[in-house]
Design an enzyme around this catalytic site. Structure first.
Site: not given
Ligand code: SF4
Lengths: 769, 100
Positions: A82, A171-172, A356, A393-394
């Site tokens: 990516k 998510c967090m 996650m 995740g981000q």
């Protein structure tokens, strides 16, 4: 103008001086001519929380290449696929370039003035008619620090509502409440160096090989150099990570709670714990049990922590014998014993890593607490090479959502709106009366979309995220968004998405190096970049958009800056100083490949709470959890029981459904989906099924299957031999595919403490389609 | 415009003493740029079946030393091959090899 000016810029010092003088709007990039007329600058990757450094090559106003940055300590020159294709993510054919306003069923091009006037009038009307809690902002862990800070300041200190949430709640949030309840300060004590320095790695519900590829390759690299290294993968699905691990331990969904208690049981039973560490640094507590699942609208929960003794904790652990937990989890009792011994082995440097699988969990806070328990019992924490490490995740879930505090209940630097002192401090820095900041949190993300559905929230602005694909129990919230009445939805994005299609106004945004930015990654590393190219057409920075709304609502005084990014950062920095969260001056980040906070006297901190590394720990203190004043500067071991999932398979819906990511596609695929190479490599979501289950259903590899839950139904291609292998009774579907929105099937049950939904567990049935 | 330009020149003048210093620590440096690697080549064939349950073993069976006409990997010490090399368009001559 921009170009000729760029030609002047030879050195970053000059660039910064110029940026300061011109308000930082134009081309303050670290540029210099290289072969082929390509100019290079540094930036963190746009995608995952790993935060790899990339070099960005620009020619004729376009990004023409990106490379892994060899000087970046995170990735040392490596990217995942990516990152290597970053140069293409901004150049999809359907980039949004003009504001759009809904006229009936059509979206009509408009000027920025028209669009912003309309948005401001809707905000004003709604606030006048229904009060400030009728308007809301839903942002993201992909917000730059500036964007998140501006939005939080406008909503909390300007409009006077706590109606602001990030997608990081999806998510967090459980990681945050885990850190807060155990250590009273968010974010890890360790850092990525632990991936190189340790020798024993437990992965819990984390497919690192696909979701944090560069960090996983650091692990693999460590193992190649050090034959002692063991990677043990606890999972409910056999992934690429499992395949590369030394051992894969399959467990039944939700039983991680019981497994961690069984590991603690053995450590306590056999006295494998570090008595000295426990005496000095740990207190024991228990909270409420049977805490519910948040399935009802307006669900409320408040824990009631009670102290307990080590002996009481020992009693609490009694039932979690390896035999009992073996039945529950499907893991052999012998394996549980072995794992506990590995965790406790004094000759091993043990790390736990998770993402996650722990966080998107109806007991997400608990399971975070439980993994800390094991590290606190064994004293394997706050030491180089041995730490529990929560991965994100981000790209700026940590830097923006968590540190700036863009949640309904949070303020910058670990402060919360419920605390009067905290409100006072924030108000002082923000230059508003303390009464301006409301003391009560309003809605967390899921409740926010419920409020929109009910009509309690009328105006919602979505920035840098795609909730109408990513929310759980999606159909309800998609329908809710278009119920009409006074509802008005604004979506800022760079491409058409499943969220822009529901909007009343769509605003075209600038992304990544089309603006100046700052992200904070999972190891507390803040990374800055300059603007390197112009956004296409009339697209504009989300930061500008927010400040423009502020101006039109009469809150322009909140943003009195000339060089906006730099001055805003220096203001934000005031929150962090002296708090153990200290950020460096802005200037320092323009040169460094990121710095890990706390940064004190120009020095970053690799291991928090640890003498010799953390400047807040005095000589002779060894380890000090200095943020946990309410608990006498000790960390908390929590007695948290096993409780079942919100919805488990039954006769009618006999399979577990788990959702997640794949290597090539990121989040809802709006960016990676526009890169032909990535699309070709993994184009659409499939349904991973175990071959025996498939056989019973008379489904072959490549056949169509209908997957149905109590909330939704979709048809997918069956995948029996993909890179991930479903366990018996389980299926897995990736959530990136906008044409196959699996989140319609997901349940909107959440952890009562964190508010984070469980995307990993609900019940479905399968039929051959 | 004119005002802006003279402002810029003023800034340049102010920054001049810093230039010599800044040049050395230019971010990123020429050396870093030339060392950095860009987009890795895609696989022109389907991913091979796992070898002893291992993907790296399957890839490195040919690419470690460059057997069977496969290009030799310049970095066989990097074991997570598919982290960077994704499947590209499958060339005719590779169609029979591997399985999808
Ligand atoms: S590992 Fe994450 S940060 Fe690094 S290149 Fe890949 S997506 Fe980007």
């Amino acid at each position: 103008m921009a170009l000729s000016r760029r030609d002047f810029l030879k050195a970053s010092a000059a660039a910064a001086a110029l940026a300061a003088a011109t308000g930082g709007r134009l081309g303050a990039t670290d540029v210099h001519a290289a072969e082929g007329g390509i100019r290079w600058g540094k930036a963190p990757c746009r995608f995952c929380g790993t935060g790899c450094g990339v070099l960005v090559g620009v020619k004729d106003g376009r990004i023409v290449a990106t490379k892994g940055d060899p000087a970046a300590p995170v990735n040392k020159g490596l990217n995942c696929i990516k990152g290597y294709f970053l140069s293409k993510v901004l150049y999809g054919k359907d980039r949004l370039t003009k504001p759009l306003i809904r006229k009936g069923n059509k979206m009509v091009e408009a000027s920025w003035d028209e669009a912003m006037d309309l948005i401001a009038s809707k905000f004003r009307e709604s606030i006048a008619k229904h009060g400030p809690d009728s308007v809301a902002m839903f942002g993201s862990g992909q917000w730059t620090v500036f964007e998140g800070y501006a939005a939080a300041k406008l909503f909390k200190a300007g409009i006077g509502t706590n109606n602001i949430e990030p997608n990081a709640r999806f998510c967090m949030a459980s990681a945050v409440t885990g850190f807060m309840t155990t250590f009273n300060s968010d974010e890890p004590m360790g850092c990525y160096d632990d991936l190189d320095l340790g020798d024993t790695y437990f992965l819990w519900g984390a497919n690192m090989a696909e979701c944090h590829p560069v960090l996983f390759s650091r692990l693999i690299d460590n193992r190649l150099k050090n034959p002692k290294v063991k990677i043990i993968d606890f999972g409910t699905r056999f992934t690429r990570t499992s395949q590369m691990a030394d051992k894969y331990i399959r467990f039944n969904p939700q039983t991680d709670l019981a497994l961690l208690n069984a590991i603690a049981h053995i450590i306590v039973r056999d006295r494998l714990y570090d008595e000295n560490f426990i005496r000095k640094h740990v207190v024991f507590k228990k909270g409420k049990t049977n805490i519910g699942y948040g399935l009802e609208d307006k669900f409320k929960f408040a824990d009631d922590p009670k102290p307990m003794t080590f002996d009481e904790y020992r009693e609490f652990l009694k039932p979690y014998t390896p035999e009992y937990v073996s039945k529950l989890s499907g893991v052999p009792a012998k394996t549980i014993e072995e794992v506990a011994r590995l965790y406790a082995d004094k000759s091993r440097k043990v790390n736990s890593l998770w993402t996650m699988g722990f966080n998107q969990h109806v007991r997400g806070t608990w399971v975070n607490n439980l993994v800390y328990n094991v590290h606190l019992l064994t004293g394997k924490i706050c030491k180089p090479g041995e730490n529990p490490m929560s991965l994100t995740g981000q790209p700026s879930a940590c830097g923006t959502a968590r540190e700036v505090g863009t949640f309904t209940h949070r303020l910058p630097a670990d402060m919360v709106v419920m605390n009067e002192e905290h409100r006072k401090k924030a108000a002082e820095i923000w230059g508003v009366p303390a009464e301006k900041i409301p003391a009560k949190p309003t809605y967390h993300a899921t409740e926010m979309f419920r409020a929109l559905d009910r009509g309690d929230i009328k105006v919602l602005w979505v920035q840098v995220t795609n909730p109408f694909q990513s929310a759980p129990n999606l159909s309800r919230y998609r329908k809710g968004a278009r119920k009409g009445g006074d509802r008005f939805i604004i979506v800022s994005d760079i491409y058409p998405t499943r969220s822009t299609e529901l909007a009343d106004v769509v605003l075209p945004s600038a992304s990544w190096v089309e603006k100046e930015g700052f992200f904070g990654n999972a190891e507390r590393r803040g990374q800055q970049w300059f603007k390197m190219v112009e956004p296409p057409g009339e697209a504009r920075n989300d930061l500008w958009q927010t400040m423009e709304l502020a101006r039109r609502l009469g809150h322009g005084n909140l943003f009195p800056y000339k060089y906006v990014e730099k001055e805003m950062f220096e203001e934000y920095r005031k929150f962090t100083l002296g708090q153990g969260k200290d950020l460096a001056p802005y200037e320092a980040y323009t040169k460094a490949r990121g710095l890990r906070w706390p940064v004190v006297n120009g020095k970053e901190t690799l291991w928090r709470y640890t003498e010799g590394y953390d400047p807040y720990v005095k000589a002779g203190e060894g380890v000090k959890f200095y943020k946990n004043k309410p608990n006498d500067y000790k960390a908390v071991i929590w007695a948290r029981p096993y409780e079942p999932a919100a919805e488990a398979p039954d006769r009618q819906y006999p399979f577990w459904l788990c959702t997640g990511r794949v290597l090539e596609q990121w989040h809802t695929g709006t960016m990676t989906g526009r890169v032909p190479e990535l699309k070709r490599a993994y184009g659409g979501a499939v349904c991973e099924i175990h071959p025996e289950d498939a056989k019973r259903l008379k489904v072959k590899h490549g056949d169509k299957v209908r997957v149905t839950s109590r909330r939704g139904s979709i048809v997918l291609t069956a995948d029996l031999r993909g890179r991930g292998k479903a366990e018996k009774g389980n299926v897995f579907v990736a959530f990136f595919d906008e044409n196959k929105m699996i989140n319609e099937l997901c349940i909107d049950a959440y952890c009562p403490i964190s508010g984070e939904p469980d995307y990993k567990k609900c019940a479905v049935k399968l039929e051959k389609a | 415009m004119k005002k802006m330009l003279s402002l810029a020149i003023l800034c340049m003048a102010l920054a001049l003493p810093l230039m010599a210093l800044a040049d050395e620590e230019e971010v990123p440096s020429a050396k870093e740029i030339s060392e950095a690697e860009g987009v890795p080549p895609v696989m022109p064939h389907a991913a091979p079946p796992l070898k002893n349950g291992s993907e790296e073993a399957a890839c490195l069976a040919c690419h470690e030393e460059g057997k069977n006409g496969a290009p030799q990997s310049p970095h066989a010490e990097r074991r997570a091959c598919t982290q960077c090399h994704v499947q590209g368009e499958i060339k005719e001559k590779h169609k029979k090899k591997g399985k999808r």
